[in-house]
Design an enzyme around this catalytic site. Structure first.
Site, mmCIF file in Angstrom:
data_model
loop_
_atom_site.group_PDB
_atom_site.id
_atom_site.type_symbol
_atom_site.label_atom_id
_atom_site.label_comp_id
_atom_site.label_asym_id
_atom_site.label_seq_id
_atom_site.Cartn_x
_atom_site.Cartn_y
_atom_site.Cartn_z
ATOM 1 N N GLU A 134 0.845 -1.212 0.000
ATOM 2 C CA GLU A 134 0.000 0.000 0.000
ATOM 3 C C GLU A 134 0.872 1.251 0.000
ATOM 4 O OE1 GLU A 134 -3.214 -0.192 -0.540
ATOM 5 O OE2 GLU A 134 -2.845 -2.343 -0.560
ATOM 6 N N TRP B 216 1.869 1.703 -3.476
ATOM 7 C CA TRP B 216 0.784 2.351 -4.257
ATOM 8 C C TRP B 216 0.893 3.871 -4.129
ATOM 9 C CZ3 TRP B 216 -2.482 1.106 -7.945
ATOM 10 C CH2 TRP B 216 -2.955 -0.198 -8.075
ATOM 11 N N TRP C 282 -21.173 11.729 -19.917
ATOM 12 C CA TRP C 282 -21.744 11.425 -18.606
ATOM 13 C C TRP C 282 -23.095 12.129 -18.462
ATOM 14 C CZ3 TRP C 282 -18.973 7.814 -16.252
ATOM 15 C CH2 TRP C 282 -17.613 7.729 -16.515
ATOM 16 N N ASN D 159 -10.837 2.191 2.927
ATOM 17 C CA ASN D 159 -10.425 1.995 1.530
ATOM 18 C C ASN D 159 -11.419 1.158 0.727
ATOM 19 O OD1 ASN D 159 -8.474 2.083 -0.707
ATOM 20 N ND2 ASN D 159 -8.349 -0.111 -0.321
ATOM 21 N N TRP E 56 -16.518 10.940 -13.005
ATOM 22 C CA TRP E 56 -15.650 10.636 -11.857
ATOM 23 C C TRP E 56 -15.064 11.897 -11.241
ATOM 24 C CZ3 TRP E 56 -10.506 12.081 -12.466
ATOM 25 C CH2 TRP E 56 -10.065 12.296 -13.778
ATOM 26 N N TRP F 2 -9.740 7.390 -7.920
ATOM 27 C CA TRP F 2 -10.954 7.655 -8.718
ATOM 28 C C TRP F 2 -10.811 7.132 -10.136
ATOM 29 C CZ3 TRP F 2 -15.857 8.696 -7.793
ATOM 30 C CH2 TRP F 2 -16.185 9.073 -6.491
HETATM 31 C C1 LIG Z 1 -11.547 6.648 -4.743
HETATM 32 C C2 LIG Z 1 -10.357 6.642 -3.803
HETATM 33 C C3 LIG Z 1 -9.865 7.840 -3.299
HETATM 34 C C4 LIG Z 1 -8.750 7.857 -2.442
HETATM 35 N N1 LIG Z 1 -8.278 9.062 -1.983
HETATM 36 C C5 LIG Z 1 -7.182 9.088 -1.190
HETATM 37 C C6 LIG Z 1 -6.648 10.322 -0.722
HETATM 38 O O1 LIG Z 1 -7.134 11.411 -1.051
HETATM 39 N N2 LIG Z 1 -5.578 10.282 0.125
HETATM 40 C C7 LIG Z 1 -5.001 9.098 0.500
HETATM 41 O O2 LIG Z 1 -4.034 9.123 1.271
HETATM 42 N N3 LIG Z 1 -5.462 7.928 0.047
HETATM 43 C C8 LIG Z 1 -6.535 7.875 -0.774
HETATM 44 N N4 LIG Z 1 -7.019 6.670 -1.200
HETATM 45 C C9 LIG Z 1 -6.296 5.436 -0.862
HETATM 46 C C10 LIG Z 1 -6.766 4.722 0.424
HETATM 47 O O3 LIG Z 1 -8.145 4.545 0.418
HETATM 48 C C11 LIG Z 1 -6.351 5.463 1.693
HETATM 49 O O4 LIG Z 1 -4.974 5.783 1.641
HETATM 50 C C12 LIG Z 1 -6.583 4.627 2.939
HETATM 51 O O5 LIG Z 1 -7.942 4.253 3.022
HETATM 52 C C13 LIG Z 1 -6.172 5.413 4.167
HETATM 53 O O6 LIG Z 1 -6.399 4.680 5.335
HETATM 54 P P1 LIG Z 1 -5.218 4.087 6.215
HETATM 55 O O7 LIG Z 1 -4.199 5.134 6.479
HETATM 56 O O8 LIG Z 1 -5.840 3.412 7.361
HETATM 57 O O9 LIG Z 1 -4.590 3.047 5.180
HETATM 58 P P2 LIG Z 1 -3.698 1.749 5.369
HETATM 59 O O10 LIG Z 1 -4.472 0.630 4.779
HETATM 60 O O11 LIG Z 1 -3.164 1.591 6.719
HETATM 61 O O12 LIG Z 1 -2.500 2.033 4.337
HETATM 62 C C14 LIG Z 1 -1.291 2.683 4.742
HETATM 63 C C15 LIG Z 1 -1.010 3.856 3.863
HETATM 64 O O13 LIG Z 1 -0.765 3.431 2.532
HETATM 65 C C16 LIG Z 1 -1.231 4.425 1.621
HETATM 66 N N5 LIG Z 1 -2.258 3.827 0.767
HETATM 67 C C17 LIG Z 1 -3.090 2.825 1.077
HETATM 68 N N6 LIG Z 1 -3.865 2.500 0.022
HETATM 69 C C18 LIG Z 1 -3.505 3.339 -0.969
HETATM 70 C C19 LIG Z 1 -3.933 3.505 -2.318
HETATM 71 N N7 LIG Z 1 -4.878 2.735 -2.869
HETATM 72 N N8 LIG Z 1 -3.372 4.493 -3.024
HETATM 73 C C20 LIG Z 1 -2.398 5.276 -2.506
HETATM 74 N N9 LIG Z 1 -1.945 5.162 -1.246
HETATM 75 C C21 LIG Z 1 -2.492 4.198 -0.499
HETATM 76 C C22 LIG Z 1 -1.835 5.541 2.453
HETATM 77 O O14 LIG Z 1 -0.885 6.550 2.601
HETATM 78 C C23 LIG Z 1 -2.147 4.845 3.763
HETATM 79 O O15 LIG Z 1 -2.155 5.712 4.858
HETATM 80 C C24 LIG Z 1 -8.130 6.635 -2.086
HETATM 81 C C25 LIG Z 1 -8.642 5.438 -2.586
HETATM 82 C C26 LIG Z 1 -9.738 5.429 -3.438
HETATM 83 C C27 LIG Z 1 -10.259 4.116 -3.973
#
Ligand SMILES: Cc1cc2nc3c(=O)[nH]c(=O)nc-3n(C[C@H](O)[C@H](O)[C@H](O)COP(=O)(O)OP(=O)(O)OC[C@H]3O[C@@H](n4cnc5c(N)ncnc54)[C@H](O)[C@@H]3O)c2cc1C
Length: 479
Positions: free
Chosen positions: A279, A282, A310, A345, A363, A386
């Site tokens: 993650e 990512w 759209w 997420n 979107w 997105w």
């Molecule tokens: C439509 C959509 C919009 C999103 N918008 C954002 C946003 O604005 N800011 C954001 O930080 N994340 C975003 N995410 C990614 C992800 O959903 C969040 O990072 C995550 O839910 C944050 O919770 P956590 O810190 O508990 O994540 P954890 O599951 O603990 O993950 C650890 C860290 O990994 C990174 N991470 C995790 N998943 C992703 C991912 N898919 N893409 C990029 N980084 C990731 C984040 O920095 C996160 O804090 C988005 C995902 C989707 C599908």
């Protein structure tokens, strides 16, 4: 010997004094280092409300950073104004030879940095920046052919191959702390009301800004990391780390997080840590995509999808935004976002897919709404998420794979515990019907204490029909 007599460290998305790349470089290179944070009116004035959770979080973090710097012998100057003017002005007043900052990757920030660099250059002051927010940036991870990756899995493999202990080593800021300097005239730090804002509801939500709060969350997560792979997809469980807002504002170091999950430096091993590290990869991936493809800010990564017509029904968008689509998992997700500024997420994926593929709304409308609401809003990750959900992005989920909001709900919130938390109207439904309450007979509705269409909305669209329509829209532009 120090390269500069005096330098200025400009904090932005890196609100910590430990393991900070630019702060370390400034202290190592200079005899005296002043520190500044600018509450940038070019960003703050555009916010729709004066009670913004992000601003409160930043203010708490800046204040804590100021205390930490003071304890170490320095001081944090806080300013309220346009950073592009304030930084060159302050640098000239202090008589520094260089301004240090960490890299930002968003187009608006890059434009601001170019303006600042130019103004500094006019006064003979250097603008020196460092990588701090990510493990690998820009061109550091490329294909064998030397081009940027556009698909995640091969990028991740190359990222892991490139990893070395050096890339996750902490910058020993403390070794040069003696170079921290106090501002010439005593200045007290700005309060939230000084910058024209009021507290939002962070305290009630149990969210705190600052590096100490970031560390506490990390410490809480470390023993849970081993279960991450199996628990991360279930919004009712305490599965993820909740560190995203701290990563967004740099109150935790990405290197500290990667160290904890990378066995190469003694971090945890196994499927849980490997999934979590993935993650973090990512996150790097989307920063890299934004760097190489800045057009994604306003257009589809894959240009063909810009041609989609759209329908953009405003009332459907409003139903989605307010959590009253009649699909409980979508509504619970949107209410979590509206009430807390966080969305799990799995739910981000479901809610985004639903807006685009079921409600047929562009979107970019959803992206903008998330940007306004998310505490952890990050342009690169939000845009990437997105475009992934809308199937317009790099490494997109193919357009013909469309989430079914009912089966997603049955799978990831089987007991309906998360739905019950955010959609209390449905609390009386049994776990079989809570995912599709419109299927209850009038008698069952009475028994559950909810009349569909009165106490809770009937579905605003029918998923099966909406799905077919989405497929047609995508096929039409795919040719
Ligand atoms: C439509 C959509 C919009 C999103 N918008 C954002 C946003 O604005 N800011 C954001 O930080 N994340 C975003 N995410 C990614 C992800 O959903 C969040 O990072 C995550 O839910 C944050 O919770 P956590 O810190 O508990 O994540 P954890 O599951 O603990 O993950 C650890 C860290 O990994 C990174 N991470 C995790 N998943 C992703 C991912 N898919 N893409 C990029 N980084 C990731 C984040 O920095 C996160 O804090 C988005 C995902 C989707 C599908």
């Amino acid at each position: 010997m120090s390269q500069f007599d005096a330098a200025l460290m400009w904090f932005r998305r890196d609100l910590r004094s430990e393991d900070n790349a630019a702060l370390f470089a400034a202290l190592k290179d200079s005899r005296r280092v002043y520190c500044v944070f600018v509450y940038d009116t070019e960003i703050l004035d555009a916010l729709p409300t004066r009670k913004d959770r992000r601003v409160e979080f930043i203010w708490q973090s800046v204040t804590e950073l100021g205390h930490a710097l003071e304890k170490a012998g320095g001081q944090l100057i806080t300013l309220h104004g346009a950073a592009r003017k304030e930084i060159p002005r302050l640098a000239a007043t202090l008589g520094v030879q260089a301004v240090y900052a960490n890299h930002d990757y968003e187009p608006a920030a890059l434009e601001r940095d170019r303006a600042v660099a130019l103004a500094l250059k006019d006064s003979g002051i250097a603008f020196l920046t460092r990588k701090d927010q990510v493990i690998f940036e820009k061109d550091e991870v490329l294909t064998l052919g030397g081009t940027p990756f556009s698909v995640f899995t091969p990028y991740k493999n190359a990222w892991l191959k490139k990893m070395e202990p050096f890339f996750v080593k902490a910058y020993p800021v403390e070794s040069f702390a003696a170079h921290l300097a106090k501002a010439p005239a005593h200045q007290s730090m700005l309060t939230l009301s000084d910058i024209g804002f009021e507290p939002a509801n962070l305290q009630a939500l149990g969210i705190s800004g600052g590096a100490a709060a970031g560390k506490k969350l990390l410490d809480d997560f470390l023993p849970r990391m081993v279960r991450y792979r199996d628990s991360r997809d279930f919004p009712a469980k305490k599965g993820p780390s909740y560190l995203s807002v701290h990563l967004r504002f740099g109150t935790v170091s990405i290197r500290a997080l990667a160290r904890a999950a990378w066995p190469g430096v003694g971090g945890q091993s196994g499927e849980g840590p490997a999934t979590w590290l993935s993650e973090l990869v990512w996150r790097d991936f989307y920063f890299m995509i934004l760097h190489h493809h800045p057009h994604v800010v306003s257009r589809a990564f894959k240009p063909a999808y810009d041609a989609i017509q759209w329908p953009n029904d405003e009332s459907l968008f409003a139903a989605w935004r307010d959590g009253r689509t009649g699909y409980p998992i979508v509504d619970a997700a949107m209410r979590q976002l509206n009430q807390t500024g966080y969305m799990h997420n799995r739910l981000r994926m479901i809610a985004a897919s639903f807006l685009v593929k079921d409600l047929h709304v562009d979107w970019r409308w959803g992206e903008k709404y998330f940007a306004d609401q998310l505490n952890d809003f990050d342009l690169a990750a939000n845009n990437g998420g997105w475009q992934w959900a809308a199937s317009t992005g790099c490494d997109a989920q193919p357009y013909f794979r469309i989430f079914n909001p009912v089966s997603q709900s049955e799978r990831f919130d089987a007991e309906g515990a998360f739905i019950r938390r955010y959609v209390p109207e449905l609390a009386g439904c049994d776990k079989r019907r809570i995912h599709s309450p419109w299927t209850m007979t009038p008698l069952e509705q009475q028994g559950a204490g909810v009349i569909i269409g009165k106490d809770y909305p009937a579905p605003v669209v029918e998923h099966a029909a909406a799905r077919l329509q989405a497929l047609e829209m995508f096929k039409a532009v795919k040719g």
